[in-house]
Write a protein that holds these residues in place. Structure first.
Motif, short mmCIF file in Angstrom:
data_model
loop_
_atom_site.label_atom_id
_atom_site.label_comp_id
_atom_site.label_asym_id
_atom_site.label_seq_id
_atom_site.Cartn_x
_atom_site.Cartn_y
_atom_site.Cartn_z
N GLU A 79 42.63 44.04 53.24
CA GLU A 79 41.45 44.83 52.86
C GLU A 79 40.77 44.27 51.61
OE1 GLU A 79 42.13 48.56 50.58
OE2 GLU A 79 44.22 48.35 51.24
N PHE A 80 41.55 43.60 50.75
CA PHE A 80 41.00 43.08 49.50
C PHE A 80 40.29 41.74 49.68
CE2 PHE A 80 44.47 45.90 48.05
CZ PHE A 80 43.69 46.80 47.34
N LEU A 81 40.24 41.24 50.90
CA LEU A 81 39.47 40.02 51.18
C LEU A 81 38.01 40.35 51.48
CD1 LEU A 81 42.07 38.15 53.42
CD2 LEU A 81 41.42 37.56 51.06
N ASP A 82 37.72 41.63 51.60
CA ASP A 82 36.36 42.07 51.89
C ASP A 82 35.53 42.11 50.60
OD1 ASP A 82 34.53 43.55 53.97
OD2 ASP A 82 34.45 44.74 52.12
N ASP A 83 34.42 41.40 50.57
CA ASP A 83 33.59 41.32 49.37
C ASP A 83 33.10 42.69 48.92
OD1 ASP A 83 33.92 38.64 49.15
OD2 ASP A 83 31.97 38.07 49.97
N TRP A 84 32.74 43.53 49.88
CA TRP A 84 32.24 44.86 49.53
C TRP A 84 33.33 45.67 48.83
CZ3 TRP A 84 33.67 49.85 50.54
CH2 TRP A 84 32.74 50.84 50.18
N ARG A 85 34.56 45.56 49.33
CA ARG A 85 35.70 46.28 48.73
C ARG A 85 35.93 45.80 47.29
NH1 ARG A 85 39.07 49.70 47.18
NH2 ARG A 85 41.19 49.91 48.00
N LEU A 86 35.91 44.49 47.09
CA LEU A 86 36.11 43.95 45.76
C LEU A 86 35.00 44.39 44.81
CD1 LEU A 86 37.27 40.30 46.55
CD2 LEU A 86 38.68 42.19 45.74
N LYS A 87 33.77 44.34 45.30
CA LYS A 87 32.63 44.72 44.45
C LYS A 87 32.71 46.19 44.06
CE LYS A 87 27.59 44.55 44.16
NZ LYS A 87 26.33 44.16 44.83
N SER A 88 33.13 47.03 45.01
CA SER A 88 33.22 48.47 44.70
C SER A 88 34.28 48.74 43.64
CB SER A 88 33.54 49.27 45.98
OG SER A 88 34.85 48.98 46.45
N ILE A 89 35.37 47.95 43.65
CA ILE A 89 36.42 48.12 42.63
C ILE A 89 35.89 47.67 41.27
CG2 ILE A 89 38.71 47.39 41.88
CD1 ILE A 89 39.42 47.00 44.85
N VAL A 90 35.18 46.53 41.24
CA VAL A 90 34.61 46.04 39.98
C VAL A 90 33.63 47.06 39.41
CG1 VAL A 90 33.12 44.29 38.94
CG2 VAL A 90 34.94 43.60 40.51
N THR A 91 32.78 47.61 40.26
CA THR A 91 31.79 48.59 39.82
C THR A 91 32.48 49.85 39.29
OG1 THR A 91 30.23 47.76 41.46
CG2 THR A 91 29.78 49.93 40.51
N LYS A 92 33.55 50.24 39.98
CA LYS A 92 34.26 51.47 39.61
C LYS A 92 34.97 51.33 38.27
CE LYS A 92 38.00 54.49 41.32
NZ LYS A 92 38.95 54.69 42.45
N TYR A 93 35.65 50.22 38.06
CA TYR A 93 36.52 50.08 36.89
C TYR A 93 35.94 49.22 35.76
CZ TYR A 93 40.35 51.95 39.77
OH TYR A 93 41.15 52.73 40.57
N SER A 94 35.03 48.33 36.05
CA SER A 94 34.66 47.31 35.07
C SER A 94 33.16 47.27 34.77
CB SER A 94 35.11 45.92 35.57
OG SER A 94 36.48 45.95 35.90
N ASP A 95 32.45 48.35 35.12
CA ASP A 95 31.01 48.37 34.90
C ASP A 95 30.66 48.27 33.42
OD1 ASP A 95 28.66 48.36 36.42
OD2 ASP A 95 28.21 50.42 35.87
N HIS A 96 31.54 48.77 32.57
CA HIS A 96 31.28 48.87 31.13
C HIS A 96 31.57 47.59 30.37
CE1 HIS A 96 35.44 49.93 32.07
NE2 HIS A 96 35.69 49.13 31.06
N ILE A 97 32.25 46.62 31.01
CA ILE A 97 32.66 45.41 30.29
C ILE A 97 31.44 44.61 29.89
CG2 ILE A 97 33.85 43.20 30.58
CD1 ILE A 97 35.92 44.66 32.25
#
Length: 646
Positions: free
Chosen positions: A189-207
């Motif tokens: 599931e983590f090979l999906d670009d959309w899945r990875l992007k959603s995690i980055v947006t969720k956790y790392s938007d503030h960086i």
């Protein structure tokens, strides 16, 4: 310099092996956090390079655009997290990726229970960082090179997360670090670009560093003709491009009105490496003589090593949005070491050091402002949400109790935040404030009464409380190790003196009725000769013997003179290897107790002496929890019991 191709095999530190096994199982239900942790580490590496480059711009190697890149390779079943930050040397790799460089690791592992849900909270407090990669990967490869080094200084680290890891020298053209995760078969599931992007947006938007992912490649579409003969223009080919998928704006620089609670919570997890949400926070921009922005968090759970004095604590320090250092302890007093967050100052120099911070006037002004901010935040919480404040107190109360001794300026404000168990509630929960105690004080009462003991049960059952229970006077029950130290520095509150019920003569003032006073005077006359006889029997073991006004059920008790060190303070000093000044206790007897009257009627001097010493040693045992010669006490007690059977 690393020698290309030179390979070494190293064993993991024992604690790393334990942590890997526990983490993989306990955190599996929240496995997406691996990306948050690795991106956070990569952003820290970029921050560290930005700081180092202030004094050596050549470290940028002609590329000053700092970034983190995340990409997936479905064909090879890998995810790569790359940064162009500070990078690592061979020694750095062995130290940071093979050991847990934290004090208190043994204590951490001793607290693990085997319950996955509970252990995941503790592991989150410990901070798993890089090792979270093994939640989803069965093999991890790290390729890194220190900024400013040669291509031949590259290092490769490889491990399957079991007993060992390999380190070898490689050629690496660019600075920074690439972490390649070889995913487990069931983690596709983590090979999906959309899945990875959603995690980055969720956790790392503030960086504040740009986190980039590749946009899909677009193939060229030639010009064509539609069904009605109209021309459809050609679409030019568009190569895959790296695009930021986070705001890449430092969260603390944004207006509070733009931010929601979820953004604050995720930023807390970034700066603290905690898995739990914070209890509360304060975000403030200060302007005037000193200009700075502070974002301060109160955690919801205490870290496992909070009482370890060697552990570094403090806030992240930025100067004009440039990261300067972690754990800048100069901005927060030790008794508030649980506070997490950051400061961004406009007034400090970019080349500031810990030594410069120590005596800097700007530092002192910021420290004063931040301390007041945290205390005010806690004071409001205590007034507006008692249940939430109790959560805070249960986790951090003992640390806050260090405050009155450390911070005279804010002693009154800290005193309002303290909570204690008391005879009013009659349970071990520390939920009574000094203000609430004062509100409940009886008419004529002018002191705040307390008792200090080794445990709540010992405090609750102290013989010194007997007359207070009889008269319905509330007494605070203090049983934390630090309480005696606290009370020695907090002598009054709201104009009311704090008075130990186990110290000095008891004077209840206006709360004592005339009938009781007359009865006490009559009893003192009756027992005058008995008191003298007991003094002679005990000799230099006691400072004085007197008839007690505080006992109703117990035959005797030990009292500390006003000028002498208390029993609890003596224990505290002994426990840290400090010499304890010699002091003798005052022995009080209850003239209305049957056992005392039996002893008073004893005519045989030797028997009288034996009974007196048993009463005295019982009182010592109740007060101090131990005797210097317990064997003699047992022998004496046995002889007296046998004499009663004859």
């Amino acid at each position: 310099m690393s020698e290309t191709g030179q390979k070494e095999v190293h064993g993991f530190q024992t604690e790393v092996k334990q942590l890997l096994q526990l983490m993989i199982h306990s955190l599996y239900s929240n496995k997406e956090i691996f990306l948050r942790e690795l991106v956070s580490n990569a952003a820290d590496a970029a921050d560290k390079l930005r700081f180092r480059a202030l004094s050596d711009a050549d470290l940028y190697e002609g590329d000053g655009e700092l970034r983190v890149r995340v990409s997936a390779d479905k064909e090879n079943n890998t995810i790569t997290i790359s940064d162009n930050g500070i990078g690592m040397t061979r020694d750095d790799v062995i130290e940071h990726l093979g050991t847990i460089a934290k004090s208190g690791t043994a204590e951490f592992f001793s607290k693990l229970s085997g319950d996955q849900a509970a252990d995941s909270q503790l592991i989150g407090q410990f901070g798993v960082g890089f090792y979270s990669a093994f939640i989803v990967a069965d093999k991890v490869t790290v390729r890194t090179r220190i900024a400013g080094g040669a291509a031949s200084d590259g290092v490769q680290w490889t491990s399957a997360g079991e007993g060992d890891f390999t380190v070898e020298g490689i050629e690496k053209a660019g600075r920074g670090t690439d972490i390649i995760l070889h995913l487990k078969e069931d983690e596709a599931e983590f090979l999906d670009d959309w899945r990875l992007k959603s995690i980055v947006t969720k956790y790392s938007d503030h960086i504040s560093v740009s986190v980039e992912m590749l946009t899909p490649e677009v193939a060229e579409v030639p010009e064509s003709e539609g069904p009605d003969g109209e021309k459809i223009p050609a679409v030019p080919a568009k190569p895959a491009e790296w695009q930021a998928c986070n705001k890449a704006t430092a969260l603390w620089t944004r207006e509070k009105s733009e931010l929601n609670d979820d953004e604050y919570k995720e930023f807390y997890k970034h700066v603290s490496h905690d898995f739990s949400d914070p209890l509360l926070w304060a975000h403030n921009k200060v302007e005037g003589k000193t200009e700075y922005t502070s974002l301060l968090y109160i955690p919801s759970k205490a870290p496992f090593d909070m009482y370890n004095r060697e552990k570094q604590h403090g806030l992240k320090l930025y100067v004009q949005r440039v990261f300067i250092m972690d754990d800048a302890e100069q901005f927060m007093p030790t008794y508030l070491r649980f506070v997490k967050g950051l400061l961004d100052s406009n007034d400090l120099p970019l080349n500031v050091s810990r030594e410069i911070l120590q005596d800097n006037k700007v530092t002192q002004a910021i420290r004063k402002g931040c301390t007041k901010r945290v205390l005010t935040m806690l004071e409001r919480l205590g007034k507006n949400d008692k249940e939430k404040y109790q959560t805070f107190w249960d986790e951090f109360g003992q640390v806050l109790k260090e405050g009155p001794a450390e911070d005279m300026t804010h002693k009154e404000q800290i005193a309002k935040l303290l909570r204690f168990a008391s005879t009013h509630e009659n349970n071990a929960t520390q939920n009574v404030s000094l203000a609430e105690y004062v509100e409940r004080m009886k008419e004529g009462q002018d002191k705040i009464y307390f008792v200090v003991a080794d445990s709540f049960e010992a405090a609750k059952n102290s013989p010194h409380l007997e007359v207070f229970r009889k008269k319905g006077i509330e007494v605070l029950l203090l049983s934390d190790r630090i309480d005696e130290w606290l009370i020695s520095h907090l002598t009054e509150f709201d104009g009311k003196q704090l008075q130990s019920v186990a110290r000095g003569g008891l004077n209840l003032g206006d709360m004592e009725d005339e009938e009781a006073k007359e009865a006490q005077e009559k009893l003192e006359q009756e027992f005058d000769s008995v008191v003298t006889r007991i003094k002679e029997a005990l000799g230099d073991k006691v400072k004085d013997v007197r008839l007690s006004q505080r006992l109703t059920d117990s035959p005797a008790c030990i009292v500390t003179d006003e000028q002498d060190m208390s029993s609890q303070m003596m224990k505290l000093m002994q426990s840290v290897g400090q010499p304890v000044p010699e002091s003798k206790p005052i022995f009080e007897i209850n003239g209305e107790h049957d056992l005392v009257r039996h002893v008073a009627d004893e005519q045989d001097d030797e028997q009288f002496k034996q009974w007196t010493e048993v009463l005295f040693e019982q009182a010592m045992l109740a007060e101090r929890g131990s005797l210097q010669d317990p064997a003699s006490f047992v022998s004496r007690l046995n002889k007296l019991m046998l004499s009663l059977t004859k």
